[in-house]
Design a protein around this motif. Structure first.
Motif, PDB file in Angstrom:
ATOM      1  N   LYS A 174       0.649  -1.005  -0.305  1.00 38.56           N
ATOM      2  CA  LYS A 174       0.014  -0.066  -0.074  1.00 38.56           C
ATOM      3  C   LYS A 174       0.814   1.180   0.018  1.00 38.56           C
ATOM      4  O   LYS A 174       0.480   1.975  -0.617  1.00 38.56           O
ATOM      5  CB  LYS A 174      -1.012   0.020   1.049  1.00 38.56           C
ATOM      6  CG  LYS A 174      -1.548   1.350   1.548  1.00 38.56           C
ATOM      7  CD  LYS A 174      -2.365   1.370   2.594  1.00 38.56           C
ATOM      8  CE  LYS A 174      -1.563   1.485   3.678  1.00 38.56           C
ATOM      9  NZ  LYS A 174      -2.008   1.486   5.282  1.00 38.56           N
ATOM     10  N   GLU A 175       1.768   1.372   0.782  1.00 37.73           N
ATOM     11  CA  GLU A 175       2.822   2.495   0.917  1.00 37.73           C
ATOM     12  C   GLU A 175       3.326   2.699  -0.442  1.00 37.73           C
ATOM     13  O   GLU A 175       3.690   4.019  -0.610  1.00 37.73           O
ATOM     14  CB  GLU A 175       3.616   2.382   2.199  1.00 37.73           C
ATOM     15  CG  GLU A 175       3.108   2.227   3.336  1.00 37.73           C
ATOM     16  CD  GLU A 175       2.228   3.439   3.798  1.00 37.73           C
ATOM     17  OE1 GLU A 175       2.607   4.612   3.219  1.00 37.73           O
ATOM     18  OE2 GLU A 175       1.322   2.998   4.308  1.00 37.73           O
ATOM     19  N   LYS A 176       3.798   1.712  -1.179  1.00 37.47           N
ATOM     20  CA  LYS A 176       4.334   2.016  -2.485  1.00 37.47           C
ATOM     21  C   LYS A 176       3.393   2.523  -3.309  1.00 37.47           C
ATOM     22  O   LYS A 176       3.788   3.548  -4.066  1.00 37.47           O
ATOM     23  CB  LYS A 176       4.937   0.799  -3.028  1.00 37.47           C
ATOM     24  CG  LYS A 176       5.849   0.955  -4.286  1.00 37.47           C
ATOM     25  CD  LYS A 176       7.297   1.923  -3.881  1.00 37.47           C
ATOM     26  CE  LYS A 176       8.169   1.634  -5.066  1.00 37.47           C
ATOM     27  NZ  LYS A 176       9.048   0.394  -4.732  1.00 37.47           N
ATOM     28  N   VAL A 177       2.297   2.017  -3.404  1.00 35.47           N
ATOM     29  CA  VAL A 177       1.093   2.664  -4.307  1.00 35.47           C
ATOM     30  C   VAL A 177       1.110   4.236  -4.149  1.00 35.47           C
ATOM     31  O   VAL A 177       0.918   4.830  -5.132  1.00 35.47           O
ATOM     32  CB  VAL A 177      -0.124   1.852  -4.097  1.00 35.47           C
ATOM     33  CG1 VAL A 177      -1.408   2.549  -4.958  1.00 35.47           C
ATOM     34  CG2 VAL A 177       0.181   0.384  -4.488  1.00 35.47           C
TER      35      VAL A 177
ATOM     36  N   ASP B 125      -7.770   0.528 -10.531  1.00 29.27           N
ATOM     37  CA  ASP B 125      -7.331  -0.947 -10.327  1.00 29.27           C
ATOM     38  C   ASP B 125      -6.425  -1.176  -8.984  1.00 29.27           C
ATOM     39  O   ASP B 125      -6.595  -2.256  -8.446  1.00 29.27           O
ATOM     40  CB  ASP B 125      -6.776  -1.445 -11.633  1.00 29.27           C
ATOM     41  CG  ASP B 125      -7.573  -1.238 -12.813  1.00 29.27           C
ATOM     42  OD1 ASP B 125      -8.833  -1.319 -12.812  1.00 29.27           O
ATOM     43  OD2 ASP B 125      -7.174  -1.337 -13.891  1.00 29.27           O
ATOM     44  N   ALA B 126      -5.401  -0.394  -8.848  1.00 35.11           N
ATOM     45  CA  ALA B 126      -4.535  -0.945  -7.858  1.00 35.11           C
ATOM     46  C   ALA B 126      -5.528  -0.642  -6.418  1.00 35.11           C
ATOM     47  O   ALA B 126      -5.333  -1.334  -5.729  1.00 35.11           O
ATOM     48  CB  ALA B 126      -3.329   0.228  -7.617  1.00 35.11           C
ATOM     49  N   VAL B 127      -6.256   0.264  -6.344  1.00 36.73           N
ATOM     50  CA  VAL B 127      -7.010   0.580  -5.187  1.00 36.73           C
ATOM     51  C   VAL B 127      -7.987  -0.862  -5.034  1.00 36.73           C
ATOM     52  O   VAL B 127      -8.353  -1.322  -3.943  1.00 36.73           O
ATOM     53  CB  VAL B 127      -7.785   1.895  -5.211  1.00 36.73           C
ATOM     54  CG1 VAL B 127      -8.907   1.837  -4.183  1.00 36.73           C
ATOM     55  CG2 VAL B 127      -7.056   2.891  -5.278  1.00 36.73           C
ATOM     56  N   MET B 128      -8.487  -1.191  -6.139  1.00 40.69           N
ATOM     57  CA  MET B 128      -9.636  -2.336  -6.119  1.00 40.69           C
ATOM     58  C   MET B 128      -9.004  -3.664  -5.515  1.00 40.69           C
ATOM     59  O   MET B 128      -9.373  -4.454  -4.895  1.00 40.69           O
ATOM     60  CB  MET B 128     -10.062  -2.561  -7.401  1.00 40.69           C
ATOM     61  CG  MET B 128     -11.097  -1.451  -8.107  1.00 40.69           C
ATOM     62  SD  MET B 128     -12.531  -1.522  -6.855  1.00 40.69           S
ATOM     63  CE  MET B 128     -12.441  -0.127  -5.782  1.00 40.69           C
ATOM     64  N   VAL B 129      -7.659  -3.878  -5.830  1.00 41.28           N
ATOM     65  CA  VAL B 129      -6.444  -4.977  -5.693  1.00 41.28           C
ATOM     66  C   VAL B 129      -6.603  -4.878  -4.162  1.00 41.28           C
ATOM     67  O   VAL B 129      -6.345  -5.710  -3.558  1.00 41.28           O
ATOM     68  CB  VAL B 129      -5.158  -5.019  -6.328  1.00 41.28           C
ATOM     69  CG1 VAL B 129      -4.426  -5.908  -5.900  1.00 41.28           C
ATOM     70  CG2 VAL B 129      -5.715  -5.394  -7.975  1.00 41.28           C
TER      71      VAL B 129
END
Length: 403
Positions: A198-201, A227-231
């Protein structure tokens, strides 16, 4: 200073004359200068300069013609040989490069670099990874190393995400402010999300919005971010998502909230859908733009709660001509579910209908007996259970539509 002046002179020459006249009357610059001018324009595109993109399209066409017409002995100079590989890996014409690499012997560069470049031109992912893996020659330009890191990261993402992400980190460190960094930030979002980082995103998203918010490729960035948030699902909180969104300009923030809200509805995360749709509705109203989509998602997220009556009323009043076809299907499903919920008879909490049978010959009477039921023993109402199943079925109804 002199190098920048020469590059500007090249660009002015390209744009100021018809291609035929430029080819006939201007001295032909060496390939490495041509490619450097292309890369300079690409970096301006990434920074959001509106005049750079149309200029880049013209320059790319001119450079392709210049490279095709270059004398074979030009490619024996290492700077030019490396430049044509940089040109290919950064959006250059693959057919032009393939013709040069297959008809000219390049003694000054590693055969593996040539083979890897040909694999890239041919769309051969295994050849790309095989030839570009391992230690690269120490004398190649840093820009070529960064370009190779970018194309191999894309190929490695599915099989070795940590290594792919490290290659993108290398680009961010060695090519700041360039189109290469812009692409690395975009492509790293899903890799980090798939690793649960999460921190990297959040870091990649912040860097992108602070450095490349005006990039013409920002639309792809927001798709990747959604898409990243959904994952990540529950690993990233609504407040953290809002913090990221606050860095975006208003015009980008609204569709971002809406995409998150819709994605949350599709996967059945109604609390997140409610939060994001409320943010979208408030933002749409503050900038005086259409809030129909935000109201749709807000209404859907409230179906099945104590606000079902208001939600159904809201949904029934939405102007359908302002909704996309896929949202009309969501509206139809949510309205049907809300109607079924409202049709159910209400039950007074703590009271259960009972039938008392008195002595023979006496009438039977329905009475309500108050029952003290421990909270831990309360069972799920069949209608609520059915509603949850219906909500889960929305995804199937949409045919697993894209978020």
């Amino acid at each position: 200073m002199m190098k920048g002046f020469r590059l500007r002179w090249l660009l002015i020459g390209f744009m100021g004359l018809p291609l035929g006249i430029a080819h006939a009357d201007m001295p032909s610059p060496e390939p490495y200068l041509l490619v450097r001018s292309m890369r300079m324009l690409q970096d301006q595109v990434a920074s959001g300069k509106p005049e750079a993109l149309p200029m880049l399209n013209r320059v790319l066409g001119h450079i392709a013609g210049q490279l095709e017409a270059a004398s074979p002995d030009v490619w024996q100079k290492p700077a030019n040989a490396y430049a044509i590989l940089i040109y290919l890996l950064n959006g250059g014409n693959p057919q032009v490069v393939r013709n040069i690499l297959t008809t000219t012997k390049l003694d000054s560069i590693s055969p593996k670099l040539v083979a890897g470049s040909l694999a890239y031109a041919d769309g051969n992912p295994l050849g790309i990874v095989d030839n570009f893996s391992g230690e690269l020659p120490p004398d190649i330009p840093s820009e070529l190393v960064a370009s190779i890191s970018l194309v191999t990261a894309a190929q490695l993402a599915a099989i070795d995400a940590p290594t792919a992400l490290k290659r993108l980190d290398f680009i961010r460190l060695t090519a700041p402010g360039t189109l290469l960094e812009e692409a690395a930030l975009r492509r790293g979002l899903m890799m980090a999300a798939n690793l649960g980082d999460k921190e990297k995103v959040k870091l990649l998203a912040r860097n992108y919005l602070q450095r490349f918010a005006l990039s013409p490729y920002s639309e792809d960035f927001f798709r990747q971010l959604v898409d990243a948030v959904m994952v990540l699902k529950g690993k990233i909180s609504n407040d953290e998502i809002e913090e990221i969104a606050s860095l975006a300009w208003t015009g980008a923030r609204l569709p971002f909230y809406l995409r998150i809200a819709r994605g949350a509805i599709v996967v059945g995360d109604m609390p997140r859908a409610r939060f994001m749709s409320e943010k979208a509705k408030a933002l749409a109203q503050s900038i005086k733009t259409d809030d129909t989509q935000a109201q749709l998602y807000l209404g859907i997220s409230n179906v099945g709660t104590d606000k079902t009556t208001d939600a159904v009323k809201m949904l029934s009043e939405l102007p359908k001509d302002r909704l996309h076809e896929r949202d009309l299907k969501l509206l139809e499903a949510a309205t049907a579910m809300g109607g079924r919920i409202l049709e159910q008879p209400s039950v007074v909490p703590g009271e259960t209908p009972q039938k008392s049978v008195v002595k023979a010959g006496a009438a039977t009477t329905d009475i309500k007996v108050k029952v003290d039921t421990p909270k831990s023993e309360v069972t799920i109402d069949p209608m609520i259970d059915e509603t949850r199943k219906k909500l889960d079925a929305i995804d199937a109804l949409l045919g697993k539509a894209k978020k």
